[in-house]
Scaffold this motif. Structure first.
Motif, PDB file in Angstrom:
ATOM      1  N   ARG A  70      17.192   7.640  -9.207  1.00 16.13           N
ATOM      2  CA  ARG A  70      16.666   7.733  -7.843  1.00 16.13           C
ATOM      3  C   ARG A  70      15.148   7.848  -7.880  1.00 16.13           C
ATOM      4  NH1 ARG A  70      20.767  11.033  -6.922  1.00 16.13           N
ATOM      5  NH2 ARG A  70      19.469  12.842  -7.297  1.00 16.13           N
ATOM      6  N   ASP A  71      14.698   8.808  -8.703  1.00 16.45           N
ATOM      7  CA  ASP A  71      13.260   9.031  -8.800  1.00 16.45           C
ATOM      8  C   ASP A  71      12.979   9.615 -10.184  1.00 16.45           C
ATOM      9  OD1 ASP A  71      14.307  11.535  -8.651  1.00 16.45           O
ATOM     10  OD2 ASP A  71      13.680  11.864  -6.577  1.00 16.45           O
ATOM     11  N   SER A  72      11.724   9.871 -10.467  1.00  9.49           N
ATOM     12  CA  SER A  72      11.396  10.343 -11.802  1.00  9.49           C
ATOM     13  C   SER A  72      11.999  11.723 -12.065  1.00  9.49           C
ATOM     14  CB  SER A  72       9.881  10.373 -11.984  1.00  9.49           C
ATOM     15  OG  SER A  72       9.280  11.073 -10.927  1.00  9.49           O
ATOM     16  N   ASP A  73      12.250  12.489 -11.028  1.00 14.44           N
ATOM     17  CA  ASP A  73      12.868  13.795 -11.227  1.00 14.44           C
ATOM     18  C   ASP A  73      14.243  13.671 -11.868  1.00 14.44           C
ATOM     19  OD1 ASP A  73      10.770  15.180 -10.330  1.00 14.44           O
ATOM     20  OD2 ASP A  73      11.564  15.626  -8.339  1.00 14.44           O
ATOM     21  N   GLU A  74      14.970  12.703 -11.417  1.00 18.46           N
ATOM     22  CA  GLU A  74      16.300  12.524 -11.979  1.00 18.46           C
ATOM     23  C   GLU A  74      16.192  12.127 -13.451  1.00 18.46           C
ATOM     24  OE1 GLU A  74      18.873   9.798  -9.904  1.00 18.46           O
ATOM     25  OE2 GLU A  74      20.584  10.944 -10.631  1.00 18.46           O
ATOM     26  N   LEU A  75      15.228  11.294 -13.742  1.00 13.71           N
ATOM     27  CA  LEU A  75      14.986  10.875 -15.113  1.00 13.71           C
ATOM     28  C   LEU A  75      14.653  12.095 -15.965  1.00 13.71           C
ATOM     29  CD1 LEU A  75      14.737   8.272 -16.799  1.00 13.71           C
ATOM     30  CD2 LEU A  75      12.303   8.313 -16.330  1.00 13.71           C
ATOM     31  N   LEU A  76      13.842  12.974 -15.402  1.00 15.10           N
ATOM     32  CA  LEU A  76      13.462  14.190 -16.125  1.00 15.10           C
ATOM     33  C   LEU A  76      14.681  15.062 -16.391  1.00 15.10           C
ATOM     34  CD1 LEU A  76      10.156  15.172 -14.317  1.00 15.10           C
ATOM     35  CD2 LEU A  76      10.427  14.407 -16.660  1.00 15.10           C
ATOM     36  N   ASP A  77      15.561  15.157 -15.428  1.00 13.40           N
ATOM     37  CA  ASP A  77      16.780  15.940 -15.606  1.00 13.40           C
ATOM     38  C   ASP A  77      17.604  15.392 -16.759  1.00 13.40           C
ATOM     39  OD1 ASP A  77      16.223  17.736 -13.694  1.00 13.40           O
ATOM     40  OD2 ASP A  77      17.510  16.869 -12.141  1.00 13.40           O
ATOM     41  N   TRP A  78      17.768  14.080 -16.770  1.00 17.11           N
ATOM     42  CA  TRP A  78      18.532  13.451 -17.842  1.00 17.11           C
ATOM     43  C   TRP A  78      17.906  13.740 -19.192  1.00 17.11           C
ATOM     44  CZ3 TRP A  78      19.208   7.927 -15.348  1.00 17.11           C
ATOM     45  CH2 TRP A  78      20.108   8.037 -14.274  1.00 17.11           C
ATOM     46  N   LEU A  79      16.594  13.629 -19.201  1.00 19.44           N
ATOM     47  CA  LEU A  79      15.877  13.829 -20.460  1.00 19.44           C
ATOM     48  C   LEU A  79      16.031  15.269 -20.940  1.00 19.44           C
ATOM     49  CD1 LEU A  79      14.345  11.774 -22.043  1.00 19.44           C
ATOM     50  CD2 LEU A  79      12.230  12.532 -20.990  1.00 19.44           C
TER      51      LEU A  79
END
Lengths: 304, 459
Positions: A70-79
C-alpha cells in the motif's frame, strides 16, 4: 522511559535515516527486482553488510514477491518481520545459581571498560554481588579507568600493578570473588586485534588459568563490538570465537551515529546472541537486547 | 590490511584475463565485482560508486598496450585510481610553526590518546622536534593518567591538570607551558565525542578558535564502516580537519574507511598506526597502500625494514644458496633467525606480493611454532643439517628428545623444509611477475630489491 523508546531514541538516527531512505523509494508499489535491488543498497548504507542485506531481501522476496504494498509503511512492516526472523529469539543471560564468571573481550577501543562499568552498575542494582578483575595490565591507565567506573558502580575491583600477568590477575579476582561469596565476576581484558596470534594466545591463557578454579569457569565470554565497525565485526566475532568460545555480544556506541545494521549481520554470520546494546555515556545507558523491539525500532513506521 | 579486498579484486580481474580488449561488456562484469568488493571492504556506498565510475571511464578511454593483457591493464587503471584517491605522493607533513599546534579529534575509542603519544614520539625521534602533550580529555576516566604514563615512557613532557574541568583553560595554560619549556610542537589530546554531540563539538570549535592550531588531525579507526563518511564529514564541516591518522591497520579490517575518509574530506591521510608499540607508527604512503590493495604487497616497506634490521651479508649468502637450490637445514635455521628480526610472521607475510592467500595461512601460525622449529634444528648434528636425507627414525627420536618436542613435530619440521623448497620455486616465479608489474607501474627504485631476499619458511 520504557525500553522500546530508549532503544528507539538511541537508534534514532539509524532508524530515521533508514526509514527516510526507504520511504523515499518510488517504485511501482509492487515488490519487484528493481525494488529489491534498491532495498539492498539502502540496507548496505546502514552497515547491514551486503551479504545480510541480500539475505534479508531474499526473505522479503519469499514473503512478498509480486505483492503490491500500500505504502512504504507496509514495506517497513514486512521488512521488520523479516529482521525478527533473522535475529531469532532473545537469549537469557547470567543465571543466578552459583558464581558466574564473565570474561569481557574485544579489540582496542571497542568500549570494554566502559561496558564493564555499566554492567557492574546494572547487576548491582539488581541486588547481585559483583566483583571486577582488572586484567588489562597493558594499556596505560586502563586500570585507573576501570577503578573509576567501579567507584561509580560501587563494586570492588581486584587489581595488580601495570604490566602484571593478566592471567594471574584473573585468577586472583575469581579467588577473591569465591572467598567473598560474590554472584558475578566481570573480568576486564586488554584490547587485542583478533588477527594477532600472540595476543589471542594470551587470552587463551587467561581463560585456562581461570578454569583452574573450576572447569566451568568462565561460563561466559562476551565480545564487545564497536557499533561503528563495519564488516570487520564479523571477522572479530569469528576469530575471537575460535580462541574464546563466545556466549554473547555487546554492541556499543549505538547512540546517535552508529548504524544498528551491523547487529543484523552479526546475528546471521555468527551464531552468538547479542545480549546488550550500549546507547550512551551514562552509567545506565546499557540496555538488554530485545530482537523484536530492536527490529521494530530499526524499521519503525514514522509517526503519522 | 587490504588483503581481503585484494583477493576480491584479484578474482574480479581473473575473469578479464585473456580478453583482448576492454569493452563496455567485459568491463561491466568486473566492475560489478569491484564495486561489491569495495562495499565488503567497508568503502562507503557513494564513494564506491564514484570510484568505480572513475575506473570505468579511464579503462574505456585507454587503449590496451600490446605487452599486457586487458586484465593487467585494468589492474594498472585500478592502481592509478587508488593512488590518486588516496592522495598521490607520500609526503610527511612539515608541521611548520614554532610552536606548531596540533589538535587531535575523533570518536571515542578511535585511538586519539595513543596516536597523540605515537605522533609525539615519531616527531621527536625522526624529526628532532621538541613536542609537548596537553591532556584535554577531561571526560573519560583516567584518560589524563594514560597520557601521562605514555609521555613518561617516551620522554615527552605532558601538561595535565587532574581535576580541572575547564578544557579551554587547560589548553591555554598548556600552550604557555610549552612556550616556557621551549617546546616547538604541542599536541592537544581531546576527548572522544560523537559528531552529533553539539555541546562537545562546540567545545572543540571554541578550542580551535582559541588555539588557532596549524593542524587538526582526525583520528579514525581502520575498522570503521559505512559511517566513516558521515562522521568525517561532520567533523570536517565543523572544524575543517587538515589531516587524518588511520589507526589499528595491523588488524585484518579491509580498511575501506581510508578511501571513504579521503573522498569525504579531501584531508590528507598523514600516518597509520600499525601495532601496539609506541614505535608502530608510519607515514601514510598512498602508493604502498594502493599496492597492498591490489595484492602487490608492500615490498618497499619490507625492503626498508630489511635494510634496517638484517645482516645484509648473511641475507645475500642465504639468497644465493636458495636460488642455487643448495638450501639446507642449517640455512633454514639461519634464515629463521634473520626473519624473526623483521617482526611477526603475520607482519612479514602481509607485506609480500600476492599475499592474500598466504596470509590466511599465516593467521593460523602462532609464533611459538617458530621457536619450536628453531629448537628442533638446533638439536640436529651438523651433518644432519647439511644432508637432511640421512635423518632416519632413530635420529628423529633423538632429535625429538633433545629439543623437548615429539616425533610428530620433528617430522613436521622436515616436511616444512621440503615445502619450503617448493615455495622457493614459487618465489622465483613471483619475482618474475613482480618485475613485470614494476615495468607496468614505473618501478619505484627500492622495490626491486626483492631478488636477494630469502623467502619465508614454509610453515
Amino acid at each position: 522511559m520504557n525500553l522500546f523508546s530508549r532503544i528507539r531514541e538511541g537508534l534514532g538516527r539509524t532508524s530515521d535515516a533508514l526509514v527516510r531512505s526507504l520511504k523515499g523509494m518510488v517504485g511501482t508499489g509492487r515488490i519487484d527486482e528493481a525494488t529489491l535491488e534498491d532495498l539492498v543498497e539502502r540496507l548496505v548504507r546502514a552497515d547491514v553488510g551486503i551479504e545480510t542485506a541480500e539475505d534479508l531481501v531474499e526473505r522479503l522476496r519469499k514473503r512478498a514477491w509480486g505483492r503490491a504494498y500500500r505504502d512504504s509503511d507496509e514495506l517497513l512492516d514486512w521488512l521488520a518481520d523479516c529482521a525478527v526472523d533473522l535475529l531469532g529469539p532473545s537469549e537469557p543471560f547470567l543465571p543466578s545459581s552459583g558464581l558466574q564468571v564473565v570474561a569481557i573481550v574485544g579489540v582496542n577501543g571497542a568500549g570494554k571498560t566502559t561496558t564493564i562499568g555499566k554492567l557492574a552498575h546494572r547487576l548491582r542494582s539488581q541486588g547481585r554481588k559483583v566483583l571486577v578483575g582488572a586484567c588489562d595490565t597493558f594499556r596505560a591507565a586502563a586500570v585507573d579507568q576501570l577503578e573509576e567506573w567501579c567507584r561509580r558502580a560501587d563494586v570492588p575491583c581486584v587489581r595488580q600493578k601495570p604490566g602484571a600477568d593478566p592471567a594471574a590477575v584473573a585468577y586472583d579476582a575469581v579467588a577473591a570473588a569465591m572467598v567473598r561469596g560474590c554472584d558475578v565476576v566481570l573480568l576486564d581484558t586488554a584490547g587485542r586485534l583478533q588477527n594477532r596470534a600472540d595476543l589471542m594466545a594470551e587470552l587463551a591463557k587467561i581463560l585456562k588459568v581461570v578454569a583452574k578454579h573450576d572447569a566451568s569457569y568462565p561460563q561466559h565470554v562476551w565480545l564487545v563490538l564497536d557499533g561503528n565497525t563495519g564488516q570487520n565485526a564479523v571477522s572479530q566475532a569469528k576469530l575471537f570465537h575460535e580462541t574464546a568460545p563466545l556466549t554473547g555480544l555487546v554492541v556499543t556506541k549505538l547512540d546517535g551515529t552508529a548504524k544498528g545494521g551491523a547487529v543484523l549481520s552479526l546475528r546471521k554470520v555468527v551464531q552468538t546472541p547479542v545480549l546488550f546494546l550500549g546507547l550512551g555515556e551514562k552509567i545506565d545507558d546499557l540496555v538488554p537486547f530485545q530482537p523484536r523491539e530492536y527490529a521494530r525500532a530499526l524499521f519503525e513506521r514514522s509517526e503519522p | 590490511m587490504f588483503e581481503q579486498l585484494s583477493r576480491r579484486l584479484e578474482e574480479a580481474m581473473k575473469k578479464l584475463r585473456g580478453e583482448a580488449r576492454l569493452t563496455d561488456e567485459n568491463v561491466a562484469d568486473s566492475l560489478r565485482d569491484v564495486r561489491r568488493a569495495l562495499l565488503e571492504a567497508d568503502v562507503e556506498l557513494d564513494v564506491a560508486k564514484s570510484f568505480v565510475a572513475k575506473v570505468k571511464e579511464r579503462a574505456l578511454g585507454q587503449s590496451v598496450t600490446l605487452s599486457v593483457t586487458p586484465g593487467e591493464h585494468m589492474i594498472k587503471v585500478l592502481h592509478d585510481s587508488l593512488v590518486e584517491t588516496l592522495g598521490g605522493e607520500a609526503a610527511e607533513p612539515n608541521f611548520p610553526g614554532n610552536p606548531t599546534l596540533v589538535m587531535m579529534v575523533g570518536l571515542q575509542g578511535s585511538g586519539k590518546t595513543t596516536s597523540a603519544a605515537k605522533l609525539a614520539n615519531h616527531l621527536k625521534e625522526k624529526r628532532a622536534r621538541r613536542p609537548m602533550l596537553v591532556a584535554c580529555d577531561v571526560y573519560r576516566p583516567a584518560a589524563v593518567d594514560q597520557l601521562q604514563v605514555l609521555g613518561k615512557k617516551i620522554g615527552v613532557p605532558v601538561h595535565a591538570e587532574p581535576g580541572e574541568k575547564d578544557v579551554l583553560a587547560i589548553a591555554k595554560r598548556g600552550r604557555q607551558a610549552a612556550r616556557d619549556a621551549a617546546c616547538d610542537l604541542v599536541i592537544f589530546d581531546t576527548a572522544g565525542r560523537l559528531q552529533i554531540d553539539e555541546l562537545l563539538m562546540d567545545e572543540l570549535l571554541k578550542l580551535k578558535k582559541e588555539l588557532q592550531p596549524q593542524e587538526i588531525v582526525f583520528v579514525a579507526d581502520a575498522m570503521t564502516g559505512q559511517e566513516a563518511v558521515r562522521v568525517a564529514k561532520t567533523f570536517h564541516e565543523k572544524l575543517s580537519i587538515s589531516g587524518a591518522i588511520l589507526t589499528k591497520t595491523d588488524g585484518d579490517a579491509r580498511g575501506g574507511a581510508a578511501l571513504s575518509l579521503r573522498e569525504a574530506t579531501k584531508a590528507r591521510l598523514l600516518y597509520v598506526g600499525t601495532g601496539e608499540g609506541i614505535a608502530a607508527f608510519e607515514v601514510f604512503d598512498p602508493q604502498r597502500m594502493a599496492g597492498r590493495i591490489l595484492g602487490m604487497g608492500d615490498v618497499v616497506g619490507l625492503v626498508e625494514r630489511a635494510q634496517e634490521r638484517l645482516d645484509q651479508g648473511e641475507v645475500e649468502r642465504l639468497g644465493k644458496r636458495m636460488f642455487k637450490n643448495q638450501f639446507d637445514l642449517e640455512d633454514m635455521l639461519a634464515q629463521i633467525r634473520q626473519v624473526r628480526k623483521l617482526g611477526s610472521v603475520m607482519d612479514i607475510v602481509g607485506m609480500l606480493p600476492g599475499a592474500g592467500k598466504l596470509k590466511e595461512k599465516a593467521g593460523e601460525i602462532d609464533e611459538k611454532a617458530i621457536v619450536r622449529v628453531e629448537a628442533v634444528i638446533s638439536s640436529m648434528t651438523k651433518q644432519e643439517r647439511k644432508s637432511p636425507k640421512i635423518i632416519d627414525g632413530k635420529r628423529r627420536a633423538r632429535i625429538a628428545k633433545g629439543s623437548g618436542t615429539d616425533l610428530q613435530q620433528v617430522n613436521q619440521v622436515l616436511k616444512q623444509y621440503d615445502q619450503m623448497k617448493q615455495m622457493m620455486q614459487q618465489f622465483s616465479k613471483m619475482g618474475g611477475k613482480m618485475k613485470q608489474m614494476q615495468k607496468l607501474m614505473g618501478a619505484r627504485g627500492k622495490g626491486g630489491g626483492m631478488g636477494g631476499f630469502p623467502g619465508m619458511p614454509g610453515f
